[in-house]
Enzyme design. Structure first.
Site, PDB file in Angstrom:
ATOM      1  N   SER A  65     -11.355  -1.698 -56.259  1.00 16.19           N
ATOM      2  CA  SER A  65     -11.840  -0.555 -55.483  1.00 16.19           C
ATOM      3  C   SER A  65     -12.640   0.428 -56.321  1.00 16.19           C
ATOM      4  O   SER A  65     -13.644   0.979 -55.856  1.00 16.19           O
ATOM      5  CB  SER A  65     -10.662   0.159 -54.812  1.00 16.19           C
ATOM      6  OG  SER A  65     -10.052  -0.684 -53.865  1.00 16.19           O
ATOM      7  N   HIS A 126      -6.877  -2.618 -64.110  1.00 17.08           N
ATOM      8  CA  HIS A 126      -6.509  -1.324 -64.689  1.00 17.08           C
ATOM      9  C   HIS A 126      -6.455  -1.370 -66.212  1.00 17.08           C
ATOM     10  O   HIS A 126      -6.622  -0.346 -66.871  1.00 17.08           O
ATOM     11  CB  HIS A 126      -5.152  -0.870 -64.159  1.00 17.08           C
ATOM     12  CG  HIS A 126      -5.150  -0.530 -62.714  1.00 17.08           C
ATOM     13  ND1 HIS A 126      -5.373   0.747 -62.245  1.00 17.08           N
ATOM     14  CD2 HIS A 126      -4.972  -1.305 -61.613  1.00 17.08           C
ATOM     15  CE1 HIS A 126      -5.319   0.750 -60.922  1.00 17.08           C
ATOM     16  NE2 HIS A 126      -5.077  -0.482 -60.518  1.00 17.08           N
ATOM     17  N   ARG A 263      -4.594   5.384 -61.496  1.00 10.32           N
ATOM     18  CA  ARG A 263      -3.156   5.115 -61.579  1.00 10.32           C
ATOM     19  C   ARG A 263      -2.570   5.452 -62.957  1.00 10.32           C
ATOM     20  O   ARG A 263      -1.406   5.157 -63.216  1.00 10.32           O
ATOM     21  CB  ARG A 263      -2.860   3.665 -61.202  1.00 10.32           C
ATOM     22  CG  ARG A 263      -3.021   3.384 -59.720  1.00 10.32           C
ATOM     23  CD  ARG A 263      -2.465   2.037 -59.332  1.00 10.32           C
ATOM     24  NE  ARG A 263      -2.572   1.784 -57.906  1.00 10.32           N
ATOM     25  CZ  ARG A 263      -1.706   2.188 -56.981  1.00 10.32           C
ATOM     26  NH1 ARG A 263      -0.647   2.898 -57.347  1.00 10.32           N
ATOM     27  NH2 ARG A 263      -1.880   1.896 -55.702  1.00 10.32           N
TER      28      ARG A 263
END
EC number: 5.4.2.12
Length: 534
Positions: A65, A126, A263
């Site tokens: 995303s 990530h 995150r």
């Protein structure tokens, strides 16, 4: 004096809505989606690429995303942090990175501990475990003897039970390099929350700073993972667990090696923000805290890989022409339609309004597949009624967030929810004469299990749809009813397409190209179309 009502371009991003021909384990193909099926047939449509080199990632690397929205808003293929860091490791410049060199020297000179926090995963969304191995080698070069690894387990961008292989690989490298020890484990559900569920972050934080947590004798990382599996807990949900002594204490150095900010931000806030109020804690200080990338410009950390400057992105072009724009999403994807879509700019652009719809407070979204899609649609329709926005960017989070749970029935419900919302939104876009563009940032829900029948919770490298629903008030110049779309598109081509429809000039920084093919005719002064023979 009233202003002229605006017919907008509405970009709808169906997060995680990919395409593959195989319908087995395909929530999108299995779901009943009359709206998007009819639009695909009736209007110009094509597939675009959202992974690998097409979005600035290594070949074969699935999109995500952050990367998707960054490319969408930039109108160019943006070299991603995964590639930048890998290049620095390969060419040796990681060893001379100012922020990393500084923290390593301080720890070495003070004989304190160096803590490495991050997602131990090959997912590459990530973080990447190769980056952790490079940091261990860097610590070795600086003669740092106490290197404490706070390993966050994935199971979301990787198979749900893949942590054992990852930890085994890490332990072998620790033995080979001669430095490092895994001192805590935590599932990303806790350590990487991004929805202000501070009770989760607190559990991860407490384990990292508290050496008093009881540790069973001869307790190893693999023991903790095996115990979790025995209790039907997969990697993502492993409770924060202390494996060995090595708490984060005053005077220590910390490197958080996640490169994606969204995150990693909350846990970092708990460590470094003097005004932090997510939960009660005594701040550990002094603490030399380095983040791989800039998680938030307001956080007092050193940054190893500083932000890239992206000039003349889509939002800036719209703003510079005095036009209003709207960004709308629920909590889970709000940062993506704002911060990431704007190239890493936190503050709204001139004339940019933002609407945040709260995501439902559930532990996993298979418990509430509709999420907040109905409210997002309601807000979008109300915004369309105002007739003031030239560009609206809307994200529906359902297919990605529910798809990540690996629950097929729930994901089918999520897909059908979004399709129904699209129908309501479409009616209002037509009513105001707007043009609707429907696409996705990456694939996910089209693959719900792997070749062995186990749940697949990660993204995919599949293409995504792009549909152009041309409105009466926003006709595409010189095309009439003969709009044709290219078949070789990528996410970076959507911003130039929007500028094409808005009749705004494309800046030279945008290397993407409009998806709208050159018209097969031209309009003469008498307004009659004349076919061009080729």
């Amino acid at each position: 004096m009233t202003s002229t009502p605006v017919s907008p371009v509405v970009l709808v991003i169906l997060d995680g809505w990919g395409y593959q021909e195989n319908s087995d384990g395909n929530a999108i193909a299995t779901a009943n989606t009359p709206i998007i099926d009819s639009l695909w047939t009736a209007y110009p449509s094509t597939f675009i690429q959202t992974s690998g080199k097409a979005v600035g990632l290594p070949a074969g690397q699935m999109g995500n995303s952050e990367v998707g929205h960054l490319n969408l808003g930039a109108g160019r293929t943006v070299p991603q942090e995964l590639v930048r860091i890998a290049d620095a490791i390969e060419d040796g410049s990681l060893a001379t990175n100012p922020a990393l060199d500084k923290v390593c020297k301080q720890v070495s000179q003070a004989s304190t501990k160096l803590h490495l926090i991050g997602l131990c995963s090959k997912g590459g969304v990530h973080a990447h475990s190769d980056h952790l191995l490079a940091l261990l080698k860097l610590a070795k070069e600086h003669n740092i003897s106490q290197v404490c690894i706070h390993a966050i387990l994935d199971g979301r961008d990787t198979p749900p039970k893949s942590a054992k292989d990852e930890i085994l690989r890490l332990q072998k490298q620790i033995a080979h390099i001669g430095v490092g020890q895994i001192v805590t484990l935590s599932g990303r559900y806790f350590a990487m929350d991004r929805d202000r569920r501070w009770d989760r972050i607190q559990q991860a934080y407490d384990v990292m700073v508290n050496d008093q947590v009881a540790v069973p004798r001869d307790w190893s990382p693999l023991d903790a993972i095996t115990d979790a599996y025995d209790h039907k807990t997969t990697d993502e949900f492993l409770p924060p667990t202390r494996i060995a002594p090595g708490a984060i204490e005053a005077g220590d150095g910390v490197i958080f090696f996640n490169f994606r900010p969204d995150r990693a931000r909350q846990l970092t806030q708990a460590f470094v923000d003097p005004k932090f109020d997510g939960f009660e804690r005594e701040q550990v200080k002094p603490l030399h805290f380095v983040t791989f990338t800039q998680y938030d410009s307001d956080l007092p950390t050193d940054v190893a890989f500083k932000p890239q400057n992206l000039d003349n992105i889509l939002g800036e072009i719209v703003a510079n022409h005095g036009l209003k724009q709207l960004r709308l999403a629920e909590t889970e994807k709000y940062a993506h339609v704002t911060y990431f879509f704007n190239g890493g700019i936190e503050d709204p652009l001139p004339g940019e309004d933002r609407i945040l719809v709260p995501s439902p407070m559930v532990s996993t979204y298979d418990q509430d597949p509709p999420m907040s899609a109905a409210k997002v649609t309601e807000e979008a329709i109300a915004a369309l009624d105002k007739r003031i926005y030239s560009l609206m960017v809307i994200n529906y989070a359902n297919t990605d967030m529910v798809g990540h749970t690996g629950m097929m029935d729930a994901t089918i419900q999520a897909v059908e929810t979004v399709d129904g919302c699209l129908g309501k939104l479409l009616n209002q876009v037509i009513n105001v004469g707007g043009t609707l563009l429907i696409t996705a940032d990456h694939g996910n829900a089209e693959r719900m299990w792997d070749e062995t029948g186990n749940p697949w919770t990660a993204h995919t490298t599949n293409p995504v749809p792009f549909i152009l629903v041309e409105g009466e008030g926003r006709k595409i110049p010189a095309h009439g009813t003969d709009v044709q779309l290219r078949a070789d598109g990528r996410l970076a081509d959507i911003a130039p397409t929007i500028l094409d429809i808005l009749q705004l000039p494309k800046p030279e920084e945008m290397t993407g190209s409009t998806l709208i093919q050159a018209a097969g005719f031209e309009v003469r002064q008498n307004k009659s179309p004349v076919r061009i023979h080729r």
